[in-house]
Enzyme design. Structure first.
Site, PDB file in Angstrom:
ATOM      1  N   HIS B 139      13.495 -32.692  31.015  1.00 46.42           N
ATOM      2  CA  HIS B 139      13.452 -33.603  32.159  1.00 46.42           C
ATOM      3  C   HIS B 139      14.182 -34.879  31.729  1.00 46.42           C
ATOM      4  CE1 HIS B 139      11.544 -36.442  35.009  1.00 46.42           C
ATOM      5  NE2 HIS B 139      11.142 -35.399  35.702  1.00 46.42           N
ATOM      6  N   ASP B 217       6.766 -33.454  25.337  1.00 44.65           N
ATOM      7  CA  ASP B 217       6.604 -33.862  26.730  1.00 44.65           C
ATOM      8  C   ASP B 217       5.668 -32.848  27.389  1.00 44.65           C
ATOM      9  OD1 ASP B 217       6.697 -34.377  29.407  1.00 44.65           O
ATOM     10  OD2 ASP B 217       8.875 -34.199  29.609  1.00 44.65           O
ATOM     11  N   GLN B 220       3.863 -31.122  32.171  1.00 47.46           N
ATOM     12  CA  GLN B 220       3.532 -29.942  32.981  1.00 47.46           C
ATOM     13  C   GLN B 220       2.516 -29.045  32.279  1.00 47.46           C
ATOM     14  OE1 GLN B 220       4.508 -29.662  36.033  1.00 47.46           O
ATOM     15  NE2 GLN B 220       6.270 -31.040  36.131  1.00 47.46           N
ATOM     16  N   LYS B 243       0.054 -35.889  37.911  1.00 45.80           N
ATOM     17  CA  LYS B 243       0.269 -34.443  37.991  1.00 45.80           C
ATOM     18  C   LYS B 243      -1.008 -33.674  37.667  1.00 45.80           C
ATOM     19  CE  LYS B 243       5.106 -34.733  36.464  1.00 45.80           C
ATOM     20  NZ  LYS B 243       5.848 -34.753  37.731  1.00 45.80           N
ATOM     21  N   CYS B 382      15.184 -33.636  38.445  1.00 43.61           N
ATOM     22  CA  CYS B 382      15.355 -34.510  37.283  1.00 43.61           C
ATOM     23  C   CYS B 382      15.731 -33.729  36.033  1.00 43.61           C
ATOM     24  CB  CYS B 382      14.107 -35.344  37.022  1.00 43.61           C
ATOM     25  SG  CYS B 382      13.733 -36.468  38.351  1.00 43.61           S
TER      26      CYS B 382
END
Lengths: 158, 425
Positions: B139, B217, B220, B243, B382
């Site tokens: 991302h 990261d 998600q 999220k 993104c």
């Protein structure tokens, strides 16, 4: 019904499926390409200019139906027209050609062709300012007190 | 449950093992109770999740009952606010298996968490000629902070390539680390476009063997599956509240304590100091050293409530649900002519399915779907370099969370058939 019948009026689908002036010119006097990197819309315009008139214009590129239909409509409108007249074309004229209201994201799609046209013919580095005014209008149209956002209607179409 | 158990779950997505009823869960989300002309089919949870009642109530209660600034006031409601804020940090620390709440720094979002590492760690510890290893599936939030740092520090960026099936070509990693110049590897856990679940623990072994640090990261993954920083063996991890059923405006950075201790502050201001003189200051202890100014207190409290809610459902159960739904969506989407799905097969992905539909631009697909009440993401999500690598300018993406239903996927598929009719040339 709301939404789609408005967004995809027959004329837009017609220009999208049967684009006018699509292609390239063999010896363009001016050629300009621009893109909306956020959506991947791309438009290139080739112009032949004679005696202060747009003698021929062709567009190529790829993208969503709004960006491509707007390019087709714009090319159809300006071919054969004097530059003075073309210079006066505004964002509202393009929105009128499309005949629909566009939210802030799709507005960029709708105006890419005009931006390409202006930058190409007049060498303007970028489309001056009007886009931002629309965004301010849009912000004013949001009703923070309720649960339903008000429609960001754009007024003052000529 | 750690990565090995999560990986075992990966082998066979099944709807049978569901411990909660997504239809019942859905009733606890006010956005789905609001009357609408067409029922909302919200398939954009990878962009942001919806918020359940307990999260909204926790935030409203703070504002209505004990709104006060934290770490300052010595009166009752200020102490309650401070306790609630720090309690949220403990819940987050527990969720991701941190050794101590001090290893959890609240930030604005994942992007800010990664920028914090780039600024506070990168500026202090990187030298000219060092390298940072990223991947082609990142991302922008895990690309751009490192690009800025690379320009400033004259550091080289290297990339683990993405294969045709949308997975990392990990056999290239030892080579990328071989000259010893790479000091940090920063990798996405679950791709926001492809849904690919990257083997973080395996990557960590290679990275640490080469003497480098690993940042993850987890934007998600933390919202959708069991994540344990000890089992992943990562050094930094970034994730975001909005999220994971929580509010916007707050996220977190996990960092190993000794690394955070060694790093200078990120932003300067109130709260992050122990003692201020006119020309110099002493920094506060962890984690407050990195939390300058008044933090989003209500949002932290909302995040704490979101963590409670998710743990109540069970992270393993949420992941099983998301993955089963992705599997169902892939079956149904395969029926749509001209539709091409991006990324790995269902048994190797999370609850994300991105696709293209013939020559129809994803914006047009999304507009037709919007008319059916279906919310999907259309664009490059993104991740422009990843789309360039895959050779598509943009894609459409459906993504799921605990409240997502098979019926929503059915509505999506009907809408896609309609889009094909509208744009048939």
């Amino acid at each position: 019904m709301s939404g789609m019948e408005d967004l995809y009026r027959e004329n837009i689908l017609d220009h999208y499926k049967h684009p006018r002036n699509r292609g390239t010119l063999e010896h363009p006097d001016v050629s300009y390409e621009d893109a909306n990197p956020l959506c991947g819309d791309k438009i290139r315009m080739d112009f032949n200019i004679r005696d202060g008139k747009i003698e021929a214009v062709r567009f190529s590129g790829s993208g969503c139906s709004i960006s491509q239909a707007a390019a087709s409509m714009l090319c159809e409108t300006i071919e054969g027209k004097p530059l003075d007249e073309v210079k006066k074309l505004s964002r509202d004229d393009v929105l009128e050609m499309l005949g629909i209201e566009l939210g802030p994201v799709r507005l960029k799609c709708g105006l890419l062709a005009l931006k390409t046209l202006k930058a190409g013919v007049y060498g303007l580095p970028q489309w001056p300012g009007e886009e931002d005014e629309g965004e301010v209008e849009q912000a004013r149209a949001t009703d923070f007190s309720g649960t339903q956002p008000a429609n960001g209607r754009r007024e003052g179409h000529r | 449950m750690g990565e090995s158990a999560a990986a075992a779950k990966l082998s066979r997505p099944s709807r049978a093992s569901l411990a909660f009823d997504p239809g019942e869960v859905r009733q606890q989300f006010p956005i789905f109770r609001a009357p609408r002309p067409k029922p909302l089919a919200y398939l954009d949870s990878a962009a942001t999740s919806q918020k359940p009642d307990p999260v909204l109530e926790a935030m409203a209660r703070y504002y209505a009952e004990y709104n006060a600034n934290i770490h300052r006031g010595i009166y009752d409601i200020a102490e309650r606010a401070t306790a609630a804020y720090e309690d949220a940090r403990r819940r987050v620390a527990h969720l991701v298996g941190a050794s101590s709440p001090r290893e959890i720094v609240f930030t604005r979002n994942s992007t800010e968490a990664l920028n914090l590492v780039a600024h506070a760690w990168g500026r202090r510890f990187l030298e000219v000629g060092d390298a940072i290893v990223l991947t082609e599936m990142e991302h922008h939030s895990n690309l751009v902070p490192w690009q800025l740092l690379a320009q400033e520090k004259q550091v080289e960026l290297r990339f683990i390539p993405v294969t045709g099936s949308g997975e990392l070509a990990l056999e290239t990693l030892p080579e990328l680390l071989a000259d010893g110049r790479a000091k940090l590897v920063s990798v996405v856990h679950i791709s926001n476009v492809l849904g690919t679940v990257n083997p973080i623990a395996e990557i960590a072994r290679t990275v640490h063997a080469a003497g480098a640090l690993l940042a993850v990261d987890a934007s998600q993954s933390v919202p959708h599956c069991p994540v344990d920083v000890k089992q992943l063996d990562c050094d930094f991890m970034a994730f975001t509240s909005h999220k994971m059923l929580g509010p916007t405006g707050i996220g977190a950075l996990y960092g190993r304590r000794r690394l955070l201790e060694a790093m200078p502050p990120f932003l300067g201001g109130g709260e992050m100091i122990r003692e201020v003189k006119l020309t110099e200051s002493k920094w506060n202890d962890l984690p407050w050293k990195f939390e300058a100014g008044t933090m989003p207190i209500a949002e932290a409290i909302g995040l704490g409530a979101a963590v409670d809610y998710l743990e109540g459902l069970g992270m393993a159960e949420v992941f099983a649900h998301d993955r089963a739904l992705a599997g169902y969506a892939m079956e149904r989407l395969a029926e749509v002519p001209d539709l091409v799905m991006l990324g790995p097969p269902a048994d190797r992905r999370g609850g994300v399915v991105a696709f293209t539909l013939g020559e129809i631009h994803p914006h047009d697909v999304a507009t037709v779907l919007d008319d059916e009440g279906v919310c999907i993401r259309a664009g490059h999500h993104c991740a422009m370099p990843l789309h360039a690598k895959l050779g598509v300018p943009a894609s459409a993406r459906a993504s799921f969370h605990c409240y997502s239903l098979e019926e929503e996927v059915d509505t999506l598929v009907r809408g896609l058939h309609r889009a094909r009719k509208v744009f048939a040339r």
